[in-house]
Design a protein around this motif. Structure first.
Motif, PDB file in Angstrom:
ATOM      1  N   ALA A  93     -15.462  -2.948  10.328  1.00  0.00           N
ATOM      2  CA  ALA A  93     -15.675  -2.519   8.942  1.00  0.00           C
ATOM      3  C   ALA A  93     -14.687  -1.425   8.548  1.00  0.00           C
ATOM      4  CB  ALA A  93     -17.108  -2.034   8.760  1.00  0.00           C
ATOM      5  N   ARG A  94     -14.296  -0.583   9.474  1.00  0.00           N
ATOM      6  CA  ARG A  94     -13.331   0.481   9.171  1.00  0.00           C
ATOM      7  C   ARG A  94     -11.924  -0.068   8.981  1.00  0.00           C
ATOM      8  NH1 ARG A  94     -13.780   5.032  13.465  1.00  0.00           N
ATOM      9  NH2 ARG A  94     -12.296   5.978  12.048  1.00  0.00           N
ATOM     10  N   ARG A  95     -11.668  -1.281   9.492  1.00  0.00           N
ATOM     11  CA  ARG A  95     -10.349  -1.900   9.337  1.00  0.00           C
ATOM     12  C   ARG A  95     -10.249  -2.765   8.090  1.00  0.00           C
ATOM     13  NH1 ARG A  95     -11.385  -3.330  14.791  1.00  0.00           N
ATOM     14  NH2 ARG A  95     -11.654  -5.469  14.070  1.00  0.00           N
ATOM     15  N   MET A  96     -11.369  -3.065   7.442  1.00  0.00           N
ATOM     16  CA  MET A  96     -11.407  -3.968   6.294  1.00  0.00           C
ATOM     17  C   MET A  96     -11.095  -3.210   5.004  1.00  0.00           C
ATOM     18  SD  MET A  96     -12.064  -7.231   5.834  1.00  0.00           S
ATOM     19  CE  MET A  96     -12.979  -7.592   7.305  1.00  0.00           C
ATOM     20  N   CYS A  97     -10.102  -3.692   4.260  1.00  0.00           N
ATOM     21  CA  CYS A  97      -9.727  -3.069   2.991  1.00  0.00           C
ATOM     22  C   CYS A  97     -10.717  -3.506   1.916  1.00  0.00           C
ATOM     23  CB  CYS A  97      -8.314  -3.471   2.590  1.00  0.00           C
ATOM     24  SG  CYS A  97      -7.817  -2.814   0.983  1.00  0.00           S
ATOM     25  N   PRO A  98     -11.291  -2.570   1.140  1.00  0.00           N
ATOM     26  CA  PRO A  98     -12.240  -2.962   0.095  1.00  0.00           C
ATOM     27  C   PRO A  98     -11.575  -3.659  -1.087  1.00  0.00           C
ATOM     28  CG  PRO A  98     -11.954  -0.580   0.102  1.00  0.00           C
ATOM     29  CD  PRO A  98     -11.198  -1.121   1.283  1.00  0.00           C
ATOM     30  N   ASP A  99     -10.273  -3.451  -1.307  1.00  0.00           N
ATOM     31  CA  ASP A  99      -9.594  -4.087  -2.447  1.00  0.00           C
ATOM     32  C   ASP A  99      -9.174  -5.519  -2.144  1.00  0.00           C
ATOM     33  OD1 ASP A  99      -9.928  -1.864  -3.971  1.00  0.00           O
ATOM     34  OD2 ASP A  99      -7.799  -1.386  -4.184  1.00  0.00           O
ATOM     35  N   CYS A 100      -8.380  -5.703  -1.099  1.00  0.00           N
ATOM     36  CA  CYS A 100      -7.856  -7.038  -0.803  1.00  0.00           C
ATOM     37  C   CYS A 100      -8.743  -7.821   0.154  1.00  0.00           C
ATOM     38  CB  CYS A 100      -6.424  -6.952  -0.261  1.00  0.00           C
ATOM     39  SG  CYS A 100      -6.282  -6.083   1.313  1.00  0.00           S
ATOM     40  N   GLY A 101      -9.671  -7.156   0.829  1.00  0.00           N
ATOM     41  CA  GLY A 101     -10.601  -7.841   1.716  1.00  0.00           C
ATOM     42  C   GLY A 101     -10.005  -8.315   3.025  1.00  0.00           C
TER      43      GLY A 101
END
Length: 126
Positions: A93-101
């Motif tokens: 979850a810390r590696r996942m970008c909230p904008d591009c997913g």
């Protein structure tokens, strides 16, 4: 008064618990980090003593390390498969970008809140 004499209080009259200067604690006591290196944990026991020392970093002042009795320490609890899975999910979850997913393969900087390409895309487009 030097730091060695200022922090020397083996009976606990000045600081409330036995206090020693840096590197002068008696045998049989260890900090949390030292216990962990031996595969142990405090196990709910009370703080037996403390070490005090003057520090200039990161904030100037007096720092403390709490000491626990080694003979009362318990073994570290082993990691279960469910705990390993929970840690892996949290790191993903810390590696996942909230904008591009996308999973970027690195921890997203908290200062940006998004991955580096998403953070600097408006600047590069101009």
């Amino acid at each position: 008064m030097t730091a060695r004499t200022r922090f020397w209080d083996p009976d606990g009259t000045r600081y409330g618990i036995p206090t020693y200067p840096y590197r002068l604690a008696p045998d049989g006591l260890a900090s949390r980090r030292q216990l962990r290196a031996k595969g142990l944990r405090p196990g709910g026991q009370e703080i037996a003593a403390q070490i005090l020392w003057r520090s200039r970093r990161p904030r100037p002042g007096v720092r403390a390390a709490y000491l626990y009795r080694i003979e009362l320490a318990l073994p570290v609890r082993p990691m279960t498969p469910a705990k390993w899975q929970a840690v892996a999910a949290a790191l993903a979850a810390r590696r996942m970008c909230p904008d591009c997913g996308l999973d970027r393969g690195y921890t997203i900087p908290t200062s940006l809140g998004v991955c580096v390409p998403c953070a600097y895309a408006p600047t590069l487009a101009a």
